[in-house]
Write a protein that holds these residues in place. Structure first.
Motif, mmCIF file in Angstrom:
data_model
loop_
_atom_site.group_PDB
_atom_site.id
_atom_site.type_symbol
_atom_site.label_atom_id
_atom_site.label_comp_id
_atom_site.label_asym_id
_atom_site.label_seq_id
_atom_site.Cartn_x
_atom_site.Cartn_y
_atom_site.Cartn_z
ATOM 1 N N SER A 1 -0.312 19.056 8.623
ATOM 2 C CA SER A 1 0.033 18.400 9.886
ATOM 3 C C SER A 1 0.731 17.088 9.579
ATOM 4 N N PHE A 2 1.928 16.895 10.146
ATOM 5 C CA PHE A 2 2.754 15.737 9.835
ATOM 6 C C PHE A 2 2.654 14.716 10.960
ATOM 7 N N THR A 3 2.043 13.567 10.639
ATOM 8 C CA THR A 3 1.911 12.462 11.582
ATOM 9 C C THR A 3 3.090 11.543 11.337
ATOM 10 N N ASP A 4 4.141 11.691 12.107
ATOM 11 C CA ASP A 4 5.380 10.971 11.816
ATOM 12 C C ASP A 4 6.201 10.871 13.095
ATOM 13 N N HIS A 5 6.807 9.702 13.301
ATOM 14 C CA HIS A 5 7.656 9.439 14.467
ATOM 15 C C HIS A 5 6.903 9.612 15.781
ATOM 16 N N GLY A 6 5.649 9.198 15.804
ATOM 17 C CA GLY A 6 4.883 9.192 17.050
ATOM 18 C C GLY A 6 4.813 10.552 17.705
ATOM 19 N N GLU A 7 5.095 10.585 19.004
ATOM 20 C CA GLU A 7 5.024 11.831 19.745
ATOM 21 C C GLU A 7 6.316 12.637 19.670
ATOM 22 N N ASP A 8 7.323 12.088 19.027
ATOM 23 C CA ASP A 8 8.616 12.775 18.901
ATOM 24 C C ASP A 8 8.563 13.733 17.712
ATOM 25 N N SER A 9 8.372 14.994 17.994
ATOM 26 C CA SER A 9 8.256 15.983 16.918
ATOM 27 C C SER A 9 9.603 16.483 16.418
ATOM 28 N N ARG A 18 0.802 -1.222 0.000
ATOM 29 C CA ARG A 18 0.000 0.000 0.000
ATOM 30 C C ARG A 18 0.835 1.273 0.000
ATOM 31 N N ASP A 19 2.084 1.213 0.450
ATOM 32 C CA ASP A 19 2.894 2.426 0.468
ATOM 33 C C ASP A 19 3.748 2.586 -0.781
ATOM 34 N N THR A 20 3.761 1.578 -1.660
ATOM 35 C CA THR A 20 4.584 1.667 -2.862
ATOM 36 C C THR A 20 3.792 1.446 -4.144
ATOM 37 N N SER A 21 2.588 0.920 -4.055
ATOM 38 C CA SER A 21 1.799 0.675 -5.266
ATOM 39 C C SER A 21 1.177 1.975 -5.763
ATOM 40 N N SER A 22 0.950 2.013 -7.078
ATOM 41 C CA SER A 22 0.357 3.189 -7.692
ATOM 42 C C SER A 22 -0.964 2.819 -8.342
ATOM 43 N N ALA A 23 -1.997 3.585 -8.035
ATOM 44 C CA ALA A 23 -3.293 3.404 -8.684
ATOM 45 C C ALA A 23 -3.301 4.216 -9.972
ATOM 46 N N SER A 24 -3.573 3.533 -11.090
ATOM 47 C CA SER A 24 -3.671 4.221 -12.374
ATOM 48 C C SER A 24 -5.115 4.653 -12.563
ATOM 49 N N VAL A 25 -5.353 5.958 -12.475
ATOM 50 C CA VAL A 25 -6.717 6.488 -12.454
ATOM 51 C C VAL A 25 -6.906 7.431 -13.637
ATOM 52 N N ARG A 26 -7.636 6.971 -14.624
ATOM 53 C CA ARG A 26 -7.881 7.788 -15.817
ATOM 54 C C ARG A 26 -8.819 8.942 -15.469
ATOM 55 N N PRO A 27 -8.817 10.010 -16.252
ATOM 56 C CA PRO A 27 -9.620 11.191 -15.898
ATOM 57 C C PRO A 27 -11.100 10.909 -15.692
ATOM 58 N N ARG A 28 -11.695 10.032 -16.499
ATOM 59 C CA ARG A 28 -13.122 9.767 -16.302
ATOM 60 C C ARG A 28 -13.370 9.091 -14.959
ATOM 61 N N GLY A 48 -11.237 18.695 6.922
ATOM 62 C CA GLY A 48 -10.058 18.417 6.114
ATOM 63 C C GLY A 48 -10.048 16.996 5.607
ATOM 64 N N VAL A 49 -8.898 16.576 5.097
ATOM 65 C CA VAL A 49 -8.727 15.217 4.582
ATOM 66 C C VAL A 49 -7.377 14.666 5.021
ATOM 67 N N MET A 50 -7.257 13.361 4.933
ATOM 68 C CA MET A 50 -5.989 12.670 5.145
ATOM 69 C C MET A 50 -5.588 11.998 3.842
ATOM 70 N N PRO A 51 -4.413 12.285 3.292
ATOM 71 C CA PRO A 51 -3.956 11.565 2.112
ATOM 72 C C PRO A 51 -3.660 10.104 2.438
ATOM 73 N N ALA A 52 -3.770 9.273 1.410
ATOM 74 C CA ALA A 52 -3.544 7.843 1.556
ATOM 75 C C ALA A 52 -2.068 7.516 1.402
ATOM 76 N N TYR A 53 -1.703 6.295 1.803
ATOM 77 C CA TYR A 53 -0.315 5.844 1.692
ATOM 78 C C TYR A 53 0.127 5.654 0.244
ATOM 79 N N ASN A 54 -0.790 5.264 -0.622
ATOM 80 C CA ASN A 54 -0.394 4.836 -1.957
ATOM 81 C C ASN A 54 -0.089 6.018 -2.874
ATOM 82 N N LEU A 55 0.323 5.692 -4.068
ATOM 83 C CA LEU A 55 0.546 6.678 -5.109
ATOM 84 C C LEU A 55 -0.632 6.633 -6.066
ATOM 85 N N GLY A 106 3.363 8.067 9.483
ATOM 86 C CA GLY A 106 4.608 7.639 8.874
ATOM 87 C C GLY A 106 4.730 7.938 7.404
ATOM 88 N N ALA A 107 3.648 8.416 6.770
ATOM 89 C CA ALA A 107 3.672 8.628 5.322
ATOM 90 C C ALA A 107 4.684 9.678 4.873
#
Length: 968
Positions: free
Chosen positions: A271-279, A173-183, A204-211, A242-243
């Motif tokens: 907002s960067f959710t990364d490395h737990g509580e260690d900012s 899920r963190d390296t695969s790419s979804a090929s999404v045509r305009p339609r 707001g929104v959260m981006p996904a892991y994938n490409l 972690g993304a």
């Protein structure tokens, strides 16, 4: 208000004005620190610490006991916007109540998930509402309105939608790419997000892991180009956990983390959710990017302003209302009743040949691996109340009229030293009560105590003589994955010390420590622990997982009792059998793990067959987070039902439906296919090309989208449809023609019947409206739908890059499912027919059909290109191209990273083909323009076929002026 208070303390000002004032008072270091998920306090200004992120998908999660509602896919099955809004309201109130007693509870809630249920093998199927964008958008909008609250400016909670964008696979899920045509992007993916955002209830929104199209979602240009144009709210974008690090690590999209962090911030991540509580890590990366000139202070300020505006809207800097009134509420009678109502409305009756509802006084055998279970999932809270199917049926029909057989195999594990057994001495030797709400193990997967299991119990041991606790209940969840439960009711689990104990109330945790595989070896079996990837071994100090280089213990499996035999015996003594089958949401289909098949696990398949053989009056209840292919059961059994895991009231709700106290009204929110062969590849996101979901599926499903039966019947009158150029209005009368009160879900579908323009693939029919209504026997109601005309009838015109409604005739259908249309009519739309495609400058990604290609990133920042997926030829087709009187030349804009050449062959309809060689450009993003004269120019309007040979990225092509294709 005191005159010495700064403007950011003045509640009379808007949230934006207050955010601007506070922003101007912060130092650069203080602003940078606010970009991390755990923003520290600024004590000199009295600004408290703040955390983005609180899971609340179907109740408050991860923070202990809370009201647990049905899973999101179960809420989707209700097709009831008002109900889902009330659930969101209850969850929002509980967030506030829990926050009042525990400051760790966050008000920025990361819910709901609006990813479309495109593929039923997706491991997180339980988190989405439906495979349809209209239904998903409607329910997500309802849930967020409840979470947000009704105050005109102050938010009850700040909902964040997950996961932007096109995210339906856990595999890679963190390296695969979804090929999404305009339609697919504009007709399918974006509407699911746009609908709730436009209600104004989304923070707001959260981006996904994938490409998507080769570019990580955390760099999506659509955040600026689409999302932030849909409303005037300062939408916050929170990264997934972690993304941001993935950008330079697993994805390798940037050479270093400073580049990656800068690119994400510029793209719109706040907002960067990364490395737990260690900012400190994120702060160092942002500071490094600033020093290198990759970021400006203005980039930082833009993100911090959005975050502060959200915090002001939450009332963080305001006193509570002067009268002490509060919006908080927790585990109220109303919330408990709502959980029951939601669970009842989520039940879908798939088939009924008269077996249901159950008659009074009937003797019921309740059997199956989930018959006495109330399962949680990764995004559940801990249960305050608990009701299993067995509980519910005993309460409804009396304990004396209900018998039970789980159907698990009872086994012993023998080895060279004797039998594996649970010790009956030492602390906790009796195993305790697995249902004790004060027990950490009883809290389910979300209690940290379960992540590695308990250590206060003695490990399993080998007993030379028969022991009192040497029998285990074995459940095979499919794919060879088993759980083993001791007689004390606890599951075998592995803790941090590697010891194997009967210590878990349920399987769970981010890494499930309660799953094993029995692997044949040397005339017996090795017991492989999936959580650690090691074999079980036994020694004088008890059972544990083997160390490096150490061999596992070989066990002989003795079957003491077969589950089918117990089920068969219980079924033979009953008037009716209810088999409850399904999944455990932590096993074989969950976050990080997709399913591999639609098939019901073999052990559960054997159980319903055993019950049917002993008693043909057998109903199968599937309690699961996703669909199954159960064609044999549909053929053999008189009744089948499905419900998602229904939360705290699941058992009582199911019993009410089985008994007929509630007539089932749930509808399937996604297609149930007959076989795995019906499914596209998990990573094929092109629903048009793969003919996926009810919109395009050409086969016959087991149960269609929108399907669900009732204990009563409904008739539909004639449908009428009209429009004023802006709004489509459809009316149809519905009558309860049966003898019971019941709910009907009236569904409006539209389809292109005879429209102008090229023959594009269009949906068989598309949901445009829905309404769940309750009618007494004999009662009628006229249901009216008003839908924006462009939304209902439009499509994305790739030839001209716009949303359009083609003139012509459209079918309007009203019915009880996508395959049960009861009333039809048509509407005609006038207007100018779309012209043919201009050919001076064609974006390669704007094709009409393709074979063997994928969409990739044109550059790291924006744009799409087309690349072949393999070594063979790939093809693009562009329909209705306007070649005019005949262009004299053609150009292609392409890149080739590898040495050597690739070839682009153009096949204009009615003219000779021409091949253009694309030389190596040395870099995937270095594009070159190749031009050639056309000795036999095409003329008029016709199709263009383009063949790609070799590795390249095709950005654009054009006929005529070569300068038209220069820009990427």
């Amino acid at each position: 208000m005191s005159t010495d208070q700064p403007p950011f303390r003045d509640p009379r000002l808007s949230a934006r004005e207050r955010a601007d004032d506070l922003l101007g008072r912060l130092t650069l270091d203080e602003r940078v620190a606010m970009l991390h998920q755990f923003a520290p306090a600024v004590e000199r200004l009295g600004v408290p610490a703040f955390r983005t992120g609180q899971e609340a998908l179907h109740g408050v999660a991860w923070m202990g006991p809370a009201t647990v509602f049905p899973q999101a896919v179960g809420l989707g099955a209700t097709w009831n916007d008002d109900l889902v809004r009330r659930v969101g309201e209850a969850v929002g109130r509980e967030v506030r109540a829990m926050r009042a007693r525990d400051p760790r509870v966050g008000l920025n809630v990361w819910s709901p998930t609006v990813n479309l249920l495109r593929h039923p093998l997706w491991g997180r199927n339980e988190e989405g509402y439906a495979e349809d964008p209209h239904l998903t958008a409607a329910l997500a909008g309802a849930y967020t309105r409840g979470l947000r609250g009704d105050h005109p400016t102050r938010l009850r909670t700040a909902p964040v939608l997950k996961h932007w964008l096109s995210h339906n696979n856990e595999t890679d899920r963190d390296t695969s790419s979804a090929s999404v045509r305009p339609r697919v992007l504009h007709e399918y993916e974006l509407p699911a997000f746009r609908g709730p955002v436009r209600t104004g209830a989304v923070a707001g929104v959260m981006p996904a892991y994938n490409l998507v199209n080769g570019r990580p979602n955390h760099l999506s240009p659509l955040l600026a180009e689409e999302l932030r144009t849909w409303c005037d709210r300062d939408l916050v974008v929170c990264s997934d956990a972690g993304a941001p690090s993935n950008l330079a690590d697993s994805q390798g999209y940037f050479a270093d983390h400073e580049e990656a962090t800068a690119a994400a911030l510029r793209a719109g991540v706040d907002s960067f959710t990364d490395h737990g509580e260690d900012s400190s890590v994120v702060i160092a990366r942002v500071r490094g990017a600033l020093e290198r000139g990759l970021l400006t202070e203005a980039d930082v300020d833009t993100a911090v302003r959005r975050l502060l505006t959200m915090r002001f809207a939450l009332g963080e800097f305001d006193p509570e209302p002067a009268d002490g009134a509060s919006d908080a509420a927790f585990d109220t009678p109303e919330h408990r009743a709502l959980a029951r109502e939601a669970a009842e409305q989520a039940v879908v009756l798939l088939k009924n040949d008269g077996l249901l509802p159950l008659a009074e006084g009937v003797r019921v055998a309740v059997v199956g691996l989930l018959a006495d279970e109330c399962k949680l999932d990764w995004y559940s809270g801990a249960l305050l109340h608990r009701s299993t199917p067995l509980d519910g049926l005993r309460k409804r029909f009396g304990a004396e009229g209900v018998t039970f057989a789980e159907g698990a195999d009872r086994i012993r594990l023998h080895c060279a030293g004797g039998r594996l057994a649970v010790p009956d001495t030492g602390p906790g030797g009796d195993g305790g009560d697995p249902g004790d709400p004060d027990d950490p193990a009883a809290a389910g997967a979300l209690d940290p105590a379960l992540l590695r299991g308990r250590t206060d119990l003695p490990p399993l041991e080998v007993r030379a003589e028969p022991a009192a606790r040497d029998t285990f209940a074995l459940v095979d969840w499919g794919g060879g994955v088993v759980t083993l439960r001791a007689e004390c009711g606890r599951y075998l689990s592995v803790a941090d010390d590697g010891r194997v104990r009967a210590s878990a109330g349920q399987p769970g945790g981010w890494v499930v420590q309660e799953t094993f595989e029995l692997r044949p070896h040397g005339g017996g079996h090795l017991l492989w622990h999936r959580g650690t990837g090691r074999y079980l071994t036994v020694a004088a100090d008890g059972a544990r997982v083997a160390a490096d280089g150490e061999e596992g213990t070989v066990f002989t499996v003795e079957t003491v009792e077969r589950g089918e035999d117990a089920v068969r015996a219980a079924a033979a003594e009953a008037d009716v059998v209810v088999v409850v089958a399904g999944n455990d949401p932590h096993i074989n289909g969950r976050e990080t793990e997709d399913r591999t098949t639609l098939a019901l696990p073999e052990q559960q398949d054997r159980l319903w067959r055993a019950a049917r053989d002993a008693n043909p009056r057998t109903a199968l209840v599937l309690t699961s987070a996703y669909p199954y292919a159960v064609g044999d059961a549909d053929t053999a059994l008189p009744a089948l039902l499905w419900t998602a895991h229904g939360g705290q009231a699941a058992g009582d709700a199911l019993a009410a439906v089985l008994a007929g106290d509630v007539s089932p009204g749930g509808r399937l929110p996604q297609t149930w296919y007959t076989d795995d062969a019906d499914l596209p590849d998990l990573l094929d996101y092109d629903i048009i090309g793969s003919r996926a979901t009810y919109l395009y599926f050409d086969g016959t499903p087991l149960y269609p989208f929108g399907h669900g039966l009732s204990y009563t019947s409904f008739s539909y009158g004639e449908a009428t449809a009209s429009h004023d150029g802006r709004t489509l209005t459809v009316r149809c009368a519905v009558t309860n023609t049966g003898e019971r009160e019941g709910d009907e879900v009236v569904q409006l579908y539209v389809r292109a019947a005879d429209v102008a323009g090229p023959a594009l693939p269009r949906p068989h029919r598309a949901l445009a409206g829905h309404r769940r209504i309750r009618l007494a026997p004999g009662a009628s109601r006229e249901v009216e739908f008003t839908v924006p005309l462009s939304k209902a009838l439009g499509h994305w015109d790739v030839a001209h890059g716009r949303w359009t409604v083609a003139p012509g005739t459209y079918g309007v259908e009203v019915g009880a499912s996508s395959a049960d249309v009861r009333a039809t009519t048509t509407v005609h739309v006038d207007g100018e027919a779309p012209g043919p495609r201009p050919v001076a400058d064609i974006a390669a990604a704007d094709y009409d059909e393709q074979r063997g290609t994928e969409l990739v990133d044109l550059s790291r920042e924006r744009g799409d290109a087309v690349a072949p997926t393999g070594r063979g030829e790939a093809e693009l087709v562009f329909l209705s191209c306007d070649f005019g009187s005949g262009p004299g030349s053609v150009t292609v804009r392409a890149a080739r990273e590898e040495p050597g050449e690739a070839t682009v062959v153009l096949h204009p309809e009615g003219a000779a083909s021409i091949a253009l060689a694309v030389p190596s450009t040395g870099d995937r993003y270095a594009y070159t323009t190749v031009r050639a004269d056309l000795p036999e120019p095409p003329t008029g309007v016709g199709a263009l076929r383009v063949t790609l040979r070799g590795s390249l990225r095709l950005a654009r092509l054009g006929f005529g002026d070569p300068s038209s294709a220069e820009s990427t």
